[in-house]
Design an enzyme around this catalytic site. Structure first.
Site, PDB file in Angstrom:
ATOM      1  N   ASP A  14      12.205  -2.436 -34.734  1.00  0.00           N
ATOM      2  CA  ASP A  14      12.608  -2.429 -33.331  1.00  0.00           C
ATOM      3  C   ASP A  14      13.920  -3.206 -33.196  1.00  0.00           C
ATOM      4  OD1 ASP A  14      12.618  -2.066 -30.625  1.00  0.00           O
ATOM      5  OD2 ASP A  14      10.964  -3.440 -30.190  1.00  0.00           O
ATOM      6  N   ASP A 108      16.203   3.230 -30.637  1.00  0.00           N
ATOM      7  CA  ASP A 108      16.202   1.867 -31.171  1.00  0.00           C
ATOM      8  C   ASP A 108      14.914   1.436 -31.873  1.00  0.00           C
ATOM      9  OD1 ASP A 108      14.722   1.877 -28.847  1.00  0.00           O
ATOM     10  OD2 ASP A 108      15.422  -0.083 -28.178  1.00  0.00           O
ATOM     11  N   GLU A 109      13.995   2.361 -32.116  1.00  0.00           N
ATOM     12  CA  GLU A 109      12.791   1.965 -32.845  1.00  0.00           C
ATOM     13  C   GLU A 109      12.191   3.140 -33.609  1.00  0.00           C
ATOM     14  OE1 GLU A 109       9.248   0.965 -30.567  1.00  0.00           O
ATOM     15  OE2 GLU A 109      10.143   1.850 -28.768  1.00  0.00           O
TER      16      GLU A 109
END
Length: 365
Positions: A14, A108-109
């Site tokens: 993350d 983003d993860e």
């Protein structure tokens, strides 16, 4: 219950305050300052906040007005989504150096299954550390990671030592970790559900574990069974490298409330065009068109129509959205309109998730 299930080694990566961190990286004058991506203007909404801003209580989905009140020195930055997508591709390229079993959740993860990996490294902990170091060295951003036996625990663990940290929950530590965990930290337990659990005397994983499956089904419906199993460390969903998109959407918040459908038609055309372009780029089409209407009092309404064929053409999307807009009288003036396409031609039949219980095994993690 099966005792022969393999123990997977799952990493959840993350990125730390991704949008805001990219802006600070690209503009050194913003480094170390409280910034909010988006949110500018009296109707703006914060898309992301830097950690400097979060100290004041600024967070995503918050109105720009409230964010500015909480942090008078807050700097609003216009989002650059193409730049975020560009950086995200570079990050994912690093992931694929270690495994092909990568399941992106957003820009983003992502989940990574490194049970068998390209480096031949038996330690998922060391792999996560190496990936985070490479992201920082090659891109200039920090990331946090959670490492454990399944996606649920890895996801929860990744938030444990943020920012720029990681947490490993080994097979033998799973139950103690979940039992002491605040119920608000459980992935899938939102604010409303957490409040309901508090009212029922459920504050920690241990409290949740003491409830029977019938009790949880009664109070939480279909989610009750999910809570019953995850608090016991049971979550058998595999990392899916080709995650199936279920819907695609675009929306607009207006600077001034709109009170007439006539004034909304031009806005709908722009939204329909954006949806059509996104469908084209993703090479998908769908049958169900949903019009999203958020009124000035923040109440939300959706109107949907399912066509007998798959579509991606702007004109059909727009005409259907218009029909839905004029379908019934508006309840109030409108602050937001959105169009979503679902029932896509990417969807496949799902199989029920196994309810088997995995045993704890001791091996290098």
């Amino acid at each position: 219950m099966s005792t022969n299930l393999p123990i997977r080694k799952i990493i959840h990566i993350d990125m730390d305050a991704f949008f805001a961190s990219v802006e600070q990286m690209d503009n050194l004058e913003l480094k170390g300052k409280p910034i909010a991506v988006g949110g500018g203007g009296k109707r703006g909404v914060v898309s992301a906040a830097s950690y400097e801003a979060r100290k004041f209580g600024v967070k995503s989905a918050m109105s720009g007005n409230l964010a500015a009140k909480l942090c008078p020195e807050l700097i609003f930055v216009r989002p650059h989504f193409e730049r975020y997508a560009e950086i995200s591709k570079k990050i994912k390229k690093i992931f694929y150096d270690y495994t092909d079993l990568v399941e992106p959740l957003s820009l983003d993860e992502a989940y990574l299954d490194v049970t068998e990996n390209k480096k031949g490294n038996p330690s998922a902990t060391l792999i996560a550390k190496e990936i985070r170091e490479r992201i920082y060295k090659e891109i200039g951003l920090t990331a946090s990671a959670g490492i454990s036996i399944n996606k649920f625990i890895a996801k929860v663990a990744s938030d444990h030592n943020k920012p720029n940290g990681q947490k490993t929950v080994t097979p033998e530590d799973v139950i103690p970790f979940l039992e002491q965990l605040d119920i608000r930290k459980f992935y899938g337990v939102g604010k409303v559900t957490a409040e309901k659990m508090y009212q029922l005397g459920i504050f920690t994983g241990m409290d949740l574990k003491l409830k029977t499956i019938d009790y949880l089904d009664t109070h939480f419906g279909k989610s009750g069974r999910y809570y019953y199993y995850v608090v016991r460390g049971i979550h058998n969903s595999e990392v899916k490298p080709n995650r199936i998109r279920k819907s695609l959407a675009a929306e607009r918040t207006f600077g001034e409330n709109l009170s007439s459908e006539i004034f909304m038609l031009e806005k709908l055309e722009h939204i329909a065009n954006e949806v059509s372009n996104r469908l084209s780029k993703s090479k998908v089409s769908g049958k169900t068109i949903t019009l999203k209407i958020k009124y000035s009092d923040f109440t939300l309404q959706t109107r949907s129509k399912t066509l007998p064929y798959f579509i991606s053409d702007k004109s059909i999307i727009l005409e259907t959205a218009k029909d839905l807009l004029f379908q019934e009288k508006l309840n109030n003036s409108v602050r937001l309109l959105g169009i979503a396409i679902s029932n896509l031609n990417t969807e496949t039949v799902k199989t029920p998730e196994s309810k088997s219980i995995s045993v704890q095994l001791k091996f290098e993690f």
